[in-house]
Design a protein around this motif. Structure first.
Motif, PDB file in Angstrom:
ATOM      1  N   ASN A  36       0.832  -1.211   0.000  1.00  0.00           N
ATOM      2  CA  ASN A  36       0.000   0.000   0.000  1.00  0.00           C
ATOM      3  C   ASN A  36       0.865   1.260   0.000  1.00  0.00           C
ATOM      4  N   ASN A  37       1.936   1.246   0.782  1.00  0.00           N
ATOM      5  CA  ASN A  37       2.819   2.417   0.834  1.00  0.00           C
ATOM      6  C   ASN A  37       3.500   2.652  -0.517  1.00  0.00           C
ATOM      7  N   ALA A  38       3.921   1.569  -1.164  1.00  0.00           N
ATOM      8  CA  ALA A  38       4.558   1.702  -2.471  1.00  0.00           C
ATOM      9  C   ALA A  38       3.574   2.225  -3.509  1.00  0.00           C
ATOM     10  N   VAL A  39       2.350   1.741  -3.469  1.00  0.00           N
ATOM     11  CA  VAL A  39       1.328   2.223  -4.404  1.00  0.00           C
ATOM     12  C   VAL A  39       1.020   3.698  -4.150  1.00  0.00           C
ATOM     13  N   ALA A  40       0.918   4.072  -2.871  1.00  0.00           N
ATOM     14  CA  ALA A  40       0.689   5.482  -2.540  1.00  0.00           C
ATOM     15  C   ALA A  40       1.826   6.356  -3.063  1.00  0.00           C
ATOM     16  N   LEU A  41       3.051   5.876  -2.931  1.00  0.00           N
ATOM     17  CA  LEU A  41       4.207   6.614  -3.428  1.00  0.00           C
ATOM     18  C   LEU A  41       4.155   6.733  -4.944  1.00  0.00           C
ATOM     19  N   THR A 100      16.740  10.671 -16.645  1.00  0.00           N
ATOM     20  CA  THR A 100      15.698  11.535 -16.071  1.00  0.00           C
ATOM     21  C   THR A 100      16.198  12.966 -15.922  1.00  0.00           C
ATOM     22  N   GLY A 101      17.512  13.144 -15.852  1.00  0.00           N
ATOM     23  CA  GLY A 101      18.080  14.469 -15.666  1.00  0.00           C
ATOM     24  C   GLY A 101      17.944  15.008 -14.260  1.00  0.00           C
ATOM     25  N   ARG A 102      17.454  14.189 -13.327  1.00  0.00           N
ATOM     26  CA  ARG A 102      17.252  14.634 -11.951  1.00  0.00           C
ATOM     27  C   ARG A 102      18.411  14.144 -11.087  1.00  0.00           C
ATOM     28  N   LYS A 103      18.862  14.992 -10.182  1.00  0.00           N
ATOM     29  CA  LYS A 103      19.973  14.636  -9.299  1.00  0.00           C
ATOM     30  C   LYS A 103      19.521  14.238  -7.902  1.00  0.00           C
ATOM     31  N   ARG A 104      18.210  14.266  -7.679  1.00  0.00           N
ATOM     32  CA  ARG A 104      17.654  13.787  -6.416  1.00  0.00           C
ATOM     33  C   ARG A 104      16.825  12.544  -6.706  1.00  0.00           C
ATOM     34  N   LEU A 105      17.138  11.461  -6.027  1.00  0.00           N
ATOM     35  CA  LEU A 105      16.466  10.198  -6.259  1.00  0.00           C
ATOM     36  C   LEU A 105      15.700   9.755  -5.020  1.00  0.00           C
ATOM     37  N   LEU A 106      14.443   9.399  -5.215  1.00  0.00           N
ATOM     38  CA  LEU A 106      13.641   8.751  -4.189  1.00  0.00           C
ATOM     39  C   LEU A 106      13.655   7.262  -4.500  1.00  0.00           C
ATOM     40  N   VAL A 130      20.317  11.202  -2.438  1.00  0.00           N
ATOM     41  CA  VAL A 130      19.424  10.049  -2.387  1.00  0.00           C
ATOM     42  C   VAL A 130      18.536  10.110  -1.146  1.00  0.00           C
ATOM     43  N   PHE A 131      17.254   9.849  -1.369  1.00  0.00           N
ATOM     44  CA  PHE A 131      16.265   9.772  -0.300  1.00  0.00           C
ATOM     45  C   PHE A 131      15.644   8.379  -0.354  1.00  0.00           C
ATOM     46  N   VAL A 132      15.796   7.613   0.702  1.00  0.00           N
ATOM     47  CA  VAL A 132      15.200   6.283   0.769  1.00  0.00           C
ATOM     48  C   VAL A 132      13.861   6.392   1.487  1.00  0.00           C
ATOM     49  N   VAL A 133      12.802   5.944   0.819  1.00  0.00           N
ATOM     50  CA  VAL A 133      11.458   6.000   1.396  1.00  0.00           C
ATOM     51  C   VAL A 133      11.304   4.747   2.258  1.00  0.00           C
ATOM     52  N   MET A 159      16.592   9.669   4.970  1.00  0.00           N
ATOM     53  CA  MET A 159      15.451   8.800   5.202  1.00  0.00           C
ATOM     54  C   MET A 159      14.164   9.616   5.178  1.00  0.00           C
ATOM     55  N   THR A 160      13.130   9.050   4.584  1.00  0.00           N
ATOM     56  CA  THR A 160      11.846   9.739   4.547  1.00  0.00           C
ATOM     57  C   THR A 160      10.732   8.708   4.481  1.00  0.00           C
ATOM     58  N   SER A 161       9.486   9.175   4.396  1.00  0.00           N
ATOM     59  CA  SER A 161       8.318   8.291   4.301  1.00  0.00           C
ATOM     60  C   SER A 161       7.472   8.747   3.120  1.00  0.00           C
ATOM     61  N   TRP A 162       6.574   7.887   2.673  1.00  0.00           N
ATOM     62  CA  TRP A 162       5.776   8.268   1.504  1.00  0.00           C
ATOM     63  C   TRP A 162       4.888   9.472   1.793  1.00  0.00           C
ATOM     64  N   ILE A 163       4.329   9.559   3.014  1.00  0.00           N
ATOM     65  CA  ILE A 163       3.439  10.687   3.307  1.00  0.00           C
ATOM     66  C   ILE A 163       4.234  11.985   3.398  1.00  0.00           C
ATOM     67  N   GLN A 164       5.472  11.920   3.897  1.00  0.00           N
ATOM     68  CA  GLN A 164       6.280  13.134   3.913  1.00  0.00           C
ATOM     69  C   GLN A 164       6.605  13.581   2.501  1.00  0.00           C
ATOM     70  N   VAL A 165       6.886  12.625   1.609  1.00  0.00           N
ATOM     71  CA  VAL A 165       7.145  12.979   0.212  1.00  0.00           C
ATOM     72  C   VAL A 165       5.939  13.717  -0.367  1.00  0.00           C
ATOM     73  N   LEU A 166       4.746  13.164  -0.160  1.00  0.00           N
ATOM     74  CA  LEU A 166       3.534  13.812  -0.702  1.00  0.00           C
ATOM     75  C   LEU A 166       3.341  15.209  -0.128  1.00  0.00           C
ATOM     76  N   LEU A 167       3.433  15.330   1.189  1.00  0.00           N
ATOM     77  CA  LEU A 167       3.192  16.630   1.819  1.00  0.00           C
ATOM     78  C   LEU A 167       4.276  17.642   1.457  1.00  0.00           C
ATOM     79  N   GLU A 168       5.502  17.161   1.278  1.00  0.00           N
ATOM     80  CA  GLU A 168       6.600  18.061   0.925  1.00  0.00           C
ATOM     81  C   GLU A 168       6.448  18.565  -0.498  1.00  0.00           C
TER      82      GLU A 168
END
Length: 207
Positions: A36-41, A100-106, A130-133, A159-168
């Motif tokens: 569920n967390n992966a799908v939300a992400l 992707t051209g992006r230097k920040r990876l989740l 790098v940000f590991v969810v 380190m982060t969480s899927w909900i923090q990614v969304l809210l951020e």
């Protein structure tokens, strides 16, 4: 050190080995919660238009395809299959991330102790932020999952969480272009927080 908040213009999402054959070995968290967390992400990345790269390993001999629920959330993403555990050492997977051209990876995936760890450490060594969810990653045991997260954190990985990614990414609920999509994800996947949002919409009426 994080220089700024995550933004939809500066990051990409990488799923690594989100496969049932690996999920069978996960003991760090309830498997359905992790899915569920992966799908939300994944849905979050779609709402905010993040580039998504997915990679799998040993699909024919052990691990199976990317989990169907996750594939349904990102139907336009084809997983890049590999033989080795480290996606960064696979030319096709690494090139897709670089493209992707992006230097920040989740990063989200399984197993935390192997495929997530190896990719995160290798990408960080190449200059990626790098940000590991963590709540969308599964390890063999709670202890080994936690130790893997600590090792990455000691190497400067965030380190982060899927909900923090969304809210951020959303940050301001008056951002109307992503409001409906972000709110729908929260209501479906964020437990009590989502229940509260749904209640507020349905029960609290303007005077």
């Amino acid at each position: 050190m994080v220089k700024s908040l995550l933004d939809k213009e500066n990051c990409a999402l990488v799923f690594v080995d989100q496969q049932a054959g690996l999920a069978f070995g996960v003991g760090s968290e309830d498997r359905q919660v992790l899915l569920n967390n992966a799908v939300a992400l994944a849905k979050t990345a779609k709402v905010f238009g993040l580039p998504i790269v997915a990679s799998t390993s040993a699909t024919k001999v052990y691990s199976g395809p990317m989990m169907p629920a996750l594939q349904r959330a990102i139907p336009d993403v084809s997983a890049i299959d590999r033989r080795n555990m480290n996606a960064w050492e696979d030319d096709a997977a690494r090139n897709a991330i670089v493209a992707t051209g992006r230097k920040r990876l989740l990063i989200s995936g399984m197993l935390t102790e192997a495929c997530v760890n190896f990719l995160a450490l290798s990408a960080a060594e190449e200059g990626y932020e790098v940000f590991v969810v963590g709540d969308a990653c599964g390890g063999l045991t709670p202890q080994s999952h936690e130790l893997a997260l600590r090792r990455m954190q000691a190497a400067g990985i965030h380190m982060t969480s899927w909900i923090q990614v969304l809210l951020e990414l959303q940050r301001d609920w008056t951002r109307h272009d992503t409001y409906d999509g972000a709110r729908a994800i929260v209501e479906e996947f964020a437990g009590g927080y989502g229940i509260g949002l749904a209640y507020a919409r349905d029960m609290i009426k303007p005077g």
